[in-house]
Design an enzyme around this catalytic site. Sequence first.
Site, PDB file in Angstrom:
ATOM      1  N   CYS A 263      43.198   2.293   8.079  1.00  0.00           N
ATOM      2  CA  CYS A 263      44.658   2.239   7.968  1.00  0.00           C
ATOM      3  C   CYS A 263      45.152   2.912   6.683  1.00  0.00           C
ATOM      4  O   CYS A 263      45.177   4.127   6.607  1.00  0.00           O
ATOM      5  CB  CYS A 263      45.142   0.796   8.092  1.00  0.00           C
ATOM      6  N   HIS A 356      43.085  -0.862  13.305  1.00  0.00           N
ATOM      7  CA  HIS A 356      42.362  -1.989  12.728  1.00  0.00           C
ATOM      8  C   HIS A 356      41.190  -2.391  13.625  1.00  0.00           C
ATOM      9  O   HIS A 356      41.355  -3.201  14.545  1.00  0.00           O
ATOM     10  CB  HIS A 356      43.299  -3.187  12.549  1.00  0.00           C
ATOM     11  N   GLU A 358      38.725  -4.330  13.053  1.00  0.00           N
ATOM     12  CA  GLU A 358      38.361  -5.751  12.988  1.00  0.00           C
ATOM     13  C   GLU A 358      39.170  -6.552  13.998  1.00  0.00           C
ATOM     14  O   GLU A 358      38.725  -7.582  14.508  1.00  0.00           O
ATOM     15  CB  GLU A 358      38.557  -6.299  11.580  1.00  0.00           C
TER      16      GLU A 358
END
Length: 390
Positions: A263, A356, A358
């Site tokens: 990001c 993202h 994760e």
Amino acid sequence: MTSSQFVSQSSVPAILVLEDGRHFRGTSYGAQGTTFGEAVFTTGMSGYQETLTDPSFHRQVIVATAPHIGNTGWNDEDGESKQIWAAGYVVRDPARVASNWRSRRSLDEELQAQGIVGISHLDTRALTRHLRECGVMRVAISTEVLDPEKLREQVLQQPAMAGASLVDDVTTPEAHVVPAEGEKKYTAVVLDLGIKASTPVRLAARGIEQHVLPATASFEEIDRIKPDGVFFSNGPGDPSTADGPVEVLRQVLQAGYPYFGICFGNQLFGRALGFETYKLKYGHRGANQPVMDRTTGKVEITAQNHGFAVDAPLDRATETDFGTATVSHVCLNDDVVEGLELRRDGRLVGFSVQYHPEAAAGPHDSAYLFDRFVEMLDASKNQQNPEGTH
């Protein structure tokens, strides 16, 4: 506190006023008072707790496009940081009942406890369409100033997100170590630009011990650790203001450390490679953004939260001071750059993604990128030590 409870509905009037004069009336949700920020909308159907506690939302007022918010309450496990970073919250229909086996209190109660001003019972569809047409803009929510013209005057005095340097507000105050889970395989320096709690968990699960440093860390501090690789996290604000971390990253690449960025870390990677960044009209925020990995042809549904992007050519490679850079991922909605790769002598030495991986609250299509980081560290280790000797 039971895991299921009725939530009291406020009857206190509130108003939302955009900088262009458009306004919406509703009722108070969360704390009462006045708050300012950049109005952005997020399309996630779930995961409001992870969204609100994501440091990348610092100084932004979040408009939830999903109409029903708060039904699972608030728990003590799913926060992406220790506090709510959003400046305000806008929902259409707050849940009348908060029910989940892990719930400890309602969303409304948590917003009140943390002093987050919100508004409910307004037409979020109309508000979202307005932001899509006109672009994100400064906004206020208030239970104190209900005259739209007077509140707009205050909105126009607030700083814009373009040009905002916010990383220092959210970074860790001091260095710390996150141990590897199980056998330690590698050591990485993590530059905390506003990292989400889920990211160190994903890295640790792959045997990576992480030395987490503040955003102000120098290259000398990184080099002193002699890591196997370097990671730059997500974070808020305008990447064009982050000259310090960009220069540190250039030194990291010059020294030959393998690099992975997420990001904000993607935007700074772009700048370090010589590309510019720019502000998107309304950004990508939600858990349903389609992205193609151009290295494999695979399409993944991704979680995103960004209002800025890297301006890099999609149709050709670019020779940089550190090797050959290419766009590795692209958004299938609008062709925005979603990832970069850096190769030297044909070998991958750095990569980043705009989204993202994760993906706390999901989806998990992109978890393979953490494995790609490990593979890059493996390759780097073998390059340095081809015979397996020390």
